[in-house]
Design a protein around this motif. Structure first.
Motif, PDB file in Angstrom:
ATOM      1  N   MET A 132       0.854  -1.193   0.000  1.00  0.00           N
ATOM      2  CA  MET A 132       0.000   0.000   0.000  1.00  0.00           C
ATOM      3  C   MET A 132       0.892   1.247   0.000  1.00  0.00           C
ATOM      4  O   MET A 132       1.787   1.390   0.824  1.00  0.00           O
ATOM      5  CB  MET A 132      -0.894  -0.002   1.244  1.00  0.00           C
ATOM      6  CG  MET A 132      -1.793   1.223   1.357  1.00  0.00           C
ATOM      7  SD  MET A 132      -2.833   1.160   2.844  1.00  0.00           S
ATOM      8  CE  MET A 132      -1.630   1.527   4.127  1.00  0.00           C
ATOM      9  N   ASP A 133       0.630   2.141  -0.943  1.00  0.00           N
ATOM     10  CA  ASP A 133       1.387   3.391  -1.013  1.00  0.00           C
ATOM     11  C   ASP A 133       1.045   4.298   0.159  1.00  0.00           C
ATOM     12  O   ASP A 133      -0.104   4.332   0.612  1.00  0.00           O
ATOM     13  CB  ASP A 133       1.049   4.133  -2.318  1.00  0.00           C
ATOM     14  CG  ASP A 133       1.705   3.484  -3.527  1.00  0.00           C
ATOM     15  OD1 ASP A 133       2.918   3.683  -3.700  1.00  0.00           O
ATOM     16  OD2 ASP A 133       1.010   2.767  -4.272  1.00  0.00           O
ATOM     17  N   GLY A 134       2.059   5.045   0.613  1.00  0.00           N
ATOM     18  CA  GLY A 134       1.834   5.988   1.711  1.00  0.00           C
ATOM     19  C   GLY A 134       2.748   7.194   1.587  1.00  0.00           C
ATOM     20  O   GLY A 134       3.770   7.159   0.884  1.00  0.00           O
ATOM     21  N   ILE A 135       2.382   8.260   2.268  1.00  0.00           N
ATOM     22  CA  ILE A 135       3.188   9.488   2.274  1.00  0.00           C
ATOM     23  C   ILE A 135       2.766  10.329   3.475  1.00  0.00           C
ATOM     24  O   ILE A 135       1.619  10.220   3.936  1.00  0.00           O
ATOM     25  CB  ILE A 135       2.981  10.294   0.952  1.00  0.00           C
ATOM     26  CG1 ILE A 135       4.042  11.404   0.792  1.00  0.00           C
ATOM     27  CG2 ILE A 135       1.570  10.864   0.851  1.00  0.00           C
ATOM     28  CD1 ILE A 135       4.092  12.039  -0.594  1.00  0.00           C
ATOM     29  N   SER A 136       3.675  11.149   3.966  1.00  0.00           N
ATOM     30  CA  SER A 136       3.289  12.089   5.022  1.00  0.00           C
ATOM     31  C   SER A 136       2.676  13.326   4.378  1.00  0.00           C
ATOM     32  O   SER A 136       3.191  13.841   3.383  1.00  0.00           O
ATOM     33  CB  SER A 136       4.512  12.508   5.846  1.00  0.00           C
ATOM     34  OG  SER A 136       4.176  13.652   6.627  1.00  0.00           O
ATOM     35  N   VAL A 137       1.581  13.802   4.949  1.00  0.00           N
ATOM     36  CA  VAL A 137       0.898  14.982   4.398  1.00  0.00           C
ATOM     37  C   VAL A 137       1.848  16.189   4.340  1.00  0.00           C
ATOM     38  O   VAL A 137       1.761  17.032   3.452  1.00  0.00           O
ATOM     39  CB  VAL A 137      -0.397  15.294   5.205  1.00  0.00           C
ATOM     40  CG1 VAL A 137      -0.098  15.763   6.607  1.00  0.00           C
ATOM     41  CG2 VAL A 137      -1.265  16.320   4.482  1.00  0.00           C
ATOM     42  N   ALA A 138       2.813  16.233   5.256  1.00  0.00           N
ATOM     43  CA  ALA A 138       3.763  17.350   5.294  1.00  0.00           C
ATOM     44  C   ALA A 138       4.657  17.395   4.058  1.00  0.00           C
ATOM     45  O   ALA A 138       5.223  18.437   3.720  1.00  0.00           O
ATOM     46  CB  ALA A 138       4.622  17.259   6.548  1.00  0.00           C
ATOM     47  N   ASP A 139       4.789  16.250   3.371  1.00  0.00           N
ATOM     48  CA  ASP A 139       5.686  16.174   2.210  1.00  0.00           C
ATOM     49  C   ASP A 139       4.991  16.466   0.881  1.00  0.00           C
ATOM     50  O   ASP A 139       5.626  16.471  -0.177  1.00  0.00           O
ATOM     51  CB  ASP A 139       6.348  14.792   2.154  1.00  0.00           C
ATOM     52  CG  ASP A 139       7.404  14.633   3.237  1.00  0.00           C
ATOM     53  OD1 ASP A 139       8.009  15.654   3.623  1.00  0.00           O
ATOM     54  OD2 ASP A 139       7.610  13.502   3.707  1.00  0.00           O
ATOM     55  N   ILE A 140       3.694  16.708   0.936  1.00  0.00           N
ATOM     56  CA  ILE A 140       2.949  16.967  -0.299  1.00  0.00           C
ATOM     57  C   ILE A 140       3.276  18.361  -0.848  1.00  0.00           C
ATOM     58  O   ILE A 140       3.391  18.568  -2.057  1.00  0.00           O
ATOM     59  CB  ILE A 140       1.426  16.829  -0.033  1.00  0.00           C
ATOM     60  CG1 ILE A 140       1.112  15.373   0.311  1.00  0.00           C
ATOM     61  CG2 ILE A 140       0.602  17.297  -1.225  1.00  0.00           C
ATOM     62  CD1 ILE A 140      -0.229  15.171   0.975  1.00  0.00           C
ATOM     63  N   GLY A 141       3.478  19.321   0.064  1.00  0.00           N
ATOM     64  CA  GLY A 141       3.675  20.714  -0.335  1.00  0.00           C
ATOM     65  C   GLY A 141       4.801  20.931  -1.320  1.00  0.00           C
ATOM     66  O   GLY A 141       4.615  21.566  -2.371  1.00  0.00           O
ATOM     67  N   ALA A 142       5.985  20.384  -1.021  1.00  0.00           N
ATOM     68  CA  ALA A 142       7.147  20.589  -1.898  1.00  0.00           C
ATOM     69  C   ALA A 142       6.894  20.002  -3.280  1.00  0.00           C
ATOM     70  O   ALA A 142       7.289  20.583  -4.298  1.00  0.00           O
ATOM     71  CB  ALA A 142       8.392  19.970  -1.269  1.00  0.00           C
ATOM     72  N   ALA A 143       6.218  18.843  -3.327  1.00  0.00           N
ATOM     73  CA  ALA A 143       5.901  18.215  -4.621  1.00  0.00           C
ATOM     74  C   ALA A 143       4.967  19.114  -5.432  1.00  0.00           C
ATOM     75  O   ALA A 143       5.194  19.356  -6.621  1.00  0.00           O
ATOM     76  CB  ALA A 143       5.274  16.844  -4.392  1.00  0.00           C
ATOM     77  N   VAL A 144       3.938  19.642  -4.785  1.00  0.00           N
ATOM     78  CA  VAL A 144       2.981  20.517  -5.481  1.00  0.00           C
ATOM     79  C   VAL A 144       3.663  21.811  -5.932  1.00  0.00           C
ATOM     80  O   VAL A 144       3.455  22.288  -7.055  1.00  0.00           O
ATOM     81  CB  VAL A 144       1.757  20.824  -4.581  1.00  0.00           C
ATOM     82  CG1 VAL A 144       0.887  21.932  -5.178  1.00  0.00           C
ATOM     83  CG2 VAL A 144       0.928  19.553  -4.375  1.00  0.00           C
ATOM     84  N   SER A 145       4.515  22.364  -5.081  1.00  0.00           N
ATOM     85  CA  SER A 145       5.248  23.583  -5.426  1.00  0.00           C
ATOM     86  C   SER A 145       6.067  23.367  -6.701  1.00  0.00           C
ATOM     87  O   SER A 145       6.075  24.207  -7.611  1.00  0.00           O
ATOM     88  CB  SER A 145       6.157  23.980  -4.259  1.00  0.00           C
ATOM     89  OG  SER A 145       6.937  25.095  -4.601  1.00  0.00           O
ATOM     90  N   ASN A 146       6.724  22.216  -6.805  1.00  0.00           N
ATOM     91  CA  ASN A 146       7.522  21.929  -7.996  1.00  0.00           C
ATOM     92  C   ASN A 146       6.672  21.655  -9.236  1.00  0.00           C
ATOM     93  O   ASN A 146       7.121  21.884 -10.357  1.00  0.00           O
ATOM     94  CB  ASN A 146       8.504  20.787  -7.722  1.00  0.00           C
ATOM     95  CG  ASN A 146       9.726  21.302  -6.966  1.00  0.00           C
ATOM     96  OD1 ASN A 146      10.239  22.376  -7.271  1.00  0.00           O
ATOM     97  ND2 ASN A 146      10.173  20.563  -5.962  1.00  0.00           N
ATOM     98  N   ILE A 147       5.450  21.168  -9.033  1.00  0.00           N
ATOM     99  CA  ILE A 147       4.518  21.015 -10.160  1.00  0.00           C
ATOM    100  C   ILE A 147       4.154  22.394 -10.713  1.00  0.00           C
ATOM    101  O   ILE A 147       4.139  22.617 -11.925  1.00  0.00           O
ATOM    102  CB  ILE A 147       3.262  20.210  -9.726  1.00  0.00           C
ATOM    103  CG1 ILE A 147       3.641  18.726  -9.576  1.00  0.00           C
ATOM    104  CG2 ILE A 147       2.116  20.385 -10.718  1.00  0.00           C
ATOM    105  CD1 ILE A 147       2.581  17.859  -8.919  1.00  0.00           C
ATOM    106  N   PHE A 148       3.899  23.358  -9.812  1.00  0.00           N
ATOM    107  CA  PHE A 148       3.626  24.736 -10.269  1.00  0.00           C
ATOM    108  C   PHE A 148       4.842  25.329 -10.995  1.00  0.00           C
ATOM    109  O   PHE A 148       4.694  26.125 -11.914  1.00  0.00           O
ATOM    110  CB  PHE A 148       3.261  25.636  -9.074  1.00  0.00           C
ATOM    111  CG  PHE A 148       1.821  25.574  -8.671  1.00  0.00           C
ATOM    112  CD1 PHE A 148       0.803  25.939  -9.560  1.00  0.00           C
ATOM    113  CD2 PHE A 148       1.447  25.172  -7.390  1.00  0.00           C
ATOM    114  CE1 PHE A 148      -0.540  25.897  -9.187  1.00  0.00           C
ATOM    115  CE2 PHE A 148       0.105  25.128  -7.003  1.00  0.00           C
ATOM    116  CZ  PHE A 148      -0.891  25.486  -7.910  1.00  0.00           C
ATOM    117  N   ASN A 149       6.051  24.920 -10.575  1.00  0.00           N
ATOM    118  CA  ASN A 149       7.267  25.450 -11.195  1.00  0.00           C
ATOM    119  C   ASN A 149       7.523  24.859 -12.584  1.00  0.00           C
ATOM    120  O   ASN A 149       8.343  25.388 -13.331  1.00  0.00           O
ATOM    121  CB  ASN A 149       8.501  25.174 -10.312  1.00  0.00           C
ATOM    122  CG  ASN A 149       8.434  25.917  -8.986  1.00  0.00           C
ATOM    123  OD1 ASN A 149       7.652  26.848  -8.827  1.00  0.00           O
ATOM    124  ND2 ASN A 149       9.235  25.488  -8.020  1.00  0.00           N
TER     125      ASN A 149
END
Length: 299
Positions: A185-202
């Motif tokens: 099962m895939d997992g991630i910490s919610v705190a780590d989503i921000g940097a990924a989204v920021s780089n998507i905007f970039n």
């Protein structure tokens, strides 16, 4: 700040929206307009201190959404199914933002979406908190908004609350009751989503028009249990519960979580490699548990 393009972040005082707002502020490429229902909340004041423009907004109100998006280059939208506990409201909110973004000509919307499980499985599985986000995602695509959908894996934070290990009745060990069989099962910490989204905007040229599955790693329930055992110094085992038994546990959403795990067993697209490229500092489950050992006091 005045000459930077503005990204409006909805739900900016929540876990996911807050992570995104902070990461965009940190990257310094865009200005942030943080939207929240209560501008006096500590989280809102903290964002203001970090340089965000904090505005009061309500996703159920057209004028409010209009004002939040006016003059913005892009927006990040996360809706909370569990808040109004009403999937129709979530779909209404998503469509309202979509229509407004279209009308105002936003250049890039990142939506925290998920799959429409009911449609994908012809009604065999129903996961309302996925399905409503799936409907919104489909609506965004259908009206031609420049969008990236981020589909986030199960939160590691769930292991501190709903999926916390439970003391076994027949011995000195703990069990994890997640009906996944032996499928990772895939997992991630919610705190780590921000940097990924920021780089998507970039990188709009790479991500516009795409759905991106975010995951730090995929582990079996026994592997999650092994990490917990090692870090906490307790014996934690996979309870080996089946979806059929799980859905009869009788708590609200038991059937929904069972169906969600059955959907996870179909291996929806979550991209660990891409997630690590978007956020090289993304935490493993082991790092996450080590940093949150305090939440297991009393075990």
């Amino acid at each position: 700040m005045a000459n930077k393009k503005v990204i409006t972040v909805f739900g900016a005082t929540g876990a996911q929206g807050g992570s995104v707002a902070r990461a965009i502020l940190e990257s310094k490429k865009f200005a942030v307009r943080a939207v929240t229902r209560d501008v006096t909340r500590p989280n809102a004041l903290e964002l203001q201190r970090l340089g965000a423009e904090v505005v009061k907004g309500d996703l159920n109100d057209k004028a409010s959404v209009d004002s939040a998006l006016k003059g913005a280059y892009g927006a990040f939208l996360v809706t909370n199914f569990w808040d109004p506990l009403n999937k129709d409201k979530e779909v209404f909110q998503g469509k309202l933002v979509a229509d407004t973004a279209k009308h105002l000509g936003l250049k890039h919307v990142v939506y925290s979406g998920l799959e429409n499980v009911k449609r994908l499985t012809d009604g065999k599985l129903q996961v309302p908190h996925f399905d409503s986000k799936g409907k919104v995602e489909e609506y965004f695509w259908s009206i031609g908004i420049p969008m990236t959908s981020v589909r986030v894996a199960a939160y590691f934070e769930n292991f501190l609350t709903a999926w916390r290990p439970v003391k076994a009745s027949d011995g000195d060990y703990y069990t994890l009751a997640i009906p996944m069989g032996d499928v990772p099962m895939d997992g991630i910490s919610v705190a780590d989503i921000g940097a990924a989204v920021s780089n998507i905007f970039n990188s709009p040229e790479e991500f516009l028009g795409k759905a991106v599955g975010l995951s730090a790693e995929a582990l079996t329930v026994q592997q999650y249990a092994d990490v917990l055992s090692k870090v906490l110094g307790k014996t934690v085992r996979d309870a080996k519960i089946t979806p059929e038994v799980f859905e009869k546990l009788g708590f609200p959403a038991a059937k929904e979580i069972a169906d969600m795990c059955l959907f996870y067993q179909m291996k929806p697209d979550r991209d660990v490699k891409l997630t690590h490229r978007l956020n090289p500092k993304v935490k493993s489950f082991s790092q996450f548990i080590s940093e949150n050992q305090g939440a297991f006091k009393g075990m």
